[in-house]
Write a protein that holds these residues in place. Sequence first.
Motif, PDB file in Angstrom:
ATOM      1  N   TRP A   1     -41.915  46.571 -32.313  1.00 33.77           N
ATOM      2  CA  TRP A   1     -40.826  46.784 -32.678  1.00 33.77           C
ATOM      3  C   TRP A   1     -39.731  45.755 -32.201  1.00 33.77           C
ATOM      4  CZ3 TRP A   1     -35.874  47.695 -32.333  1.00 33.77           C
ATOM      5  CH2 TRP A   1     -34.984  48.718 -33.335  1.00 33.77           C
TER       6      TRP A   1
ATOM      7  N   VAL B   1     -44.943  49.485 -29.223  1.00 36.30           N
ATOM      8  CA  VAL B   1     -43.801  49.035 -28.768  1.00 36.30           C
ATOM      9  C   VAL B   1     -43.568  47.508 -28.825  1.00 36.30           C
ATOM     10  CG1 VAL B   1     -43.102  51.209 -27.283  1.00 36.30           C
ATOM     11  CG2 VAL B   1     -44.196  49.187 -26.450  1.00 36.30           C
TER      12      VAL B   1
ATOM     13  N   GLU C   1     -48.846  52.022 -26.102  1.00 36.46           N
ATOM     14  CA  GLU C   1     -47.478  52.762 -25.875  1.00 36.46           C
ATOM     15  C   GLU C   1     -46.642  52.640 -27.396  1.00 36.46           C
ATOM     16  OE1 GLU C   1     -46.091  54.095 -23.035  1.00 36.46           O
ATOM     17  OE2 GLU C   1     -44.116  54.295 -23.611  1.00 36.46           O
ATOM     18  N   TYR C   2     -46.518  53.824 -28.065  1.00 38.00           N
ATOM     19  CA  TYR C   2     -45.813  53.556 -29.365  1.00 38.00           C
ATOM     20  C   TYR C   2     -44.371  53.984 -29.341  1.00 38.00           C
ATOM     21  CZ  TYR C   2     -49.907  52.796 -32.379  1.00 38.00           C
ATOM     22  OH  TYR C   2     -51.039  52.062 -33.102  1.00 38.00           O
ATOM     23  N   GLY C   3     -43.543  53.510 -30.074  1.00 36.01           N
ATOM     24  CA  GLY C   3     -42.092  53.989 -30.168  1.00 36.01           C
ATOM     25  C   GLY C   3     -41.482  53.792 -31.522  1.00 36.01           C
TER      26      GLY C   3
ATOM     27  N   SER D   1     -42.781  48.697 -22.522  1.00 32.59           N
ATOM     28  CA  SER D   1     -41.956  50.102 -22.925  1.00 32.59           C
ATOM     29  C   SER D   1     -40.540  49.734 -22.409  1.00 32.59           C
ATOM     30  CB  SER D   1     -42.487  51.412 -22.279  1.00 32.59           C
ATOM     31  OG  SER D   1     -41.332  52.081 -21.790  1.00 32.59           O
TER      32      SER D   1
ATOM     33  N   CYS E   1     -40.266  57.004 -27.105  1.00 30.65           N
ATOM     34  CA  CYS E   1     -41.569  56.075 -26.775  1.00 30.65           C
ATOM     35  C   CYS E   1     -42.477  56.835 -25.889  1.00 30.65           C
ATOM     36  CB  CYS E   1     -41.375  54.632 -26.697  1.00 30.65           C
ATOM     37  SG  CYS E   1     -40.758  54.653 -24.882  1.00 30.65           S
TER      38      CYS E   1
END
Length: 268
Positions: free
Chosen positions: A244, A241, A260-262, A53, A188
């Motif tokens: 990205w 993440v 963990e998304y962003g 992250s 995120c």
Amino acid sequence: MTEPQPGIDTTTPQSPRVWNYWLGGKDNYEVDRQVGDEVIAMTPQLPKLARESRRFLIRAVEYLAGEVGIRQFLDIGTGLPTADNTHQVAQRVAPESKIVYVDNDPVVLAHARALLVGTPQGVTRYLDEDLYAPERILRDAGKTLDLNQPVALMLMGILGHVADWDQAKAIVRELVSGLPSGSYLTTCDSTNVHDTEAMDRAASIYNAAASPRIHLRRPWHFTELVTELGLEAVAPGAVPVTQWGVAEDQLVPRPEPIDEYGVVARKP
Ligand SMILES: C[S@@+](CC[C@H](N)C(=O)[O-])C[C@H]1O[C@@H](n2cnc3c(N)ncnc32)[C@H](O)[C@@H]1O
């Protein structure tokens, strides 16, 4: 961290200190490490998730300060200073960058004053303020930032602390509405997509002990936020993440799926 300061709750694990522990920092107490370890036992991806992250934050800020040319950052949910905080990354690219940090945790406040020191050409300020008061945040940030010029709003690992998703969206909507066209939202949070059971159990363990509580999100939360606020997601959109800001040819072999998304999105 050995000497608790007056007014600091060392009996309840706190979000920024547990996160700091997972990031490999030293600004945490025994209670934070204890719940941090219990969560790691449940889902060993946690320290990696925290570090990835941070890498996402670095790539996003480099993109915003570099390619886009943003010079103003509003980072809400500062966390404890660690390596490569928003101001360091932004001011490495453009030393004149202005950064306003916002957090409501007393330990973060104590560290921020001492450690968040930026370049002489730039500005680094800290506001002791609550995410749930977006109008006050905008008013006070406006004393440092020119809110008629694009601002990069950073909400990293903080919206997951808001239980009610509609309320989270309303807060972000108010913040974004106070910023001009050409501003960006970067956010995120942890999800329960790839390792659903372990992440759910880890969140339960964390929530039984720590404060504020964490609410795991799904990829649709990120896309809904972008769509409902009328923003334009920067490619590749809302992704784990690790994916990205990484060139396609560097995604071979593809990174392990991570919870963990962003997303980074532009206000048109
Ligand atoms: C998981 S940490 C993330 C820290 C940092 N943004 C990062 O990505 O490394 C969440 C941060 O949000 C802060 N926070 C949580 N709820 C908040 C609120 N209502 N107002 C302001 N800050 C809050 C916590 O104190 C903590 O520093």
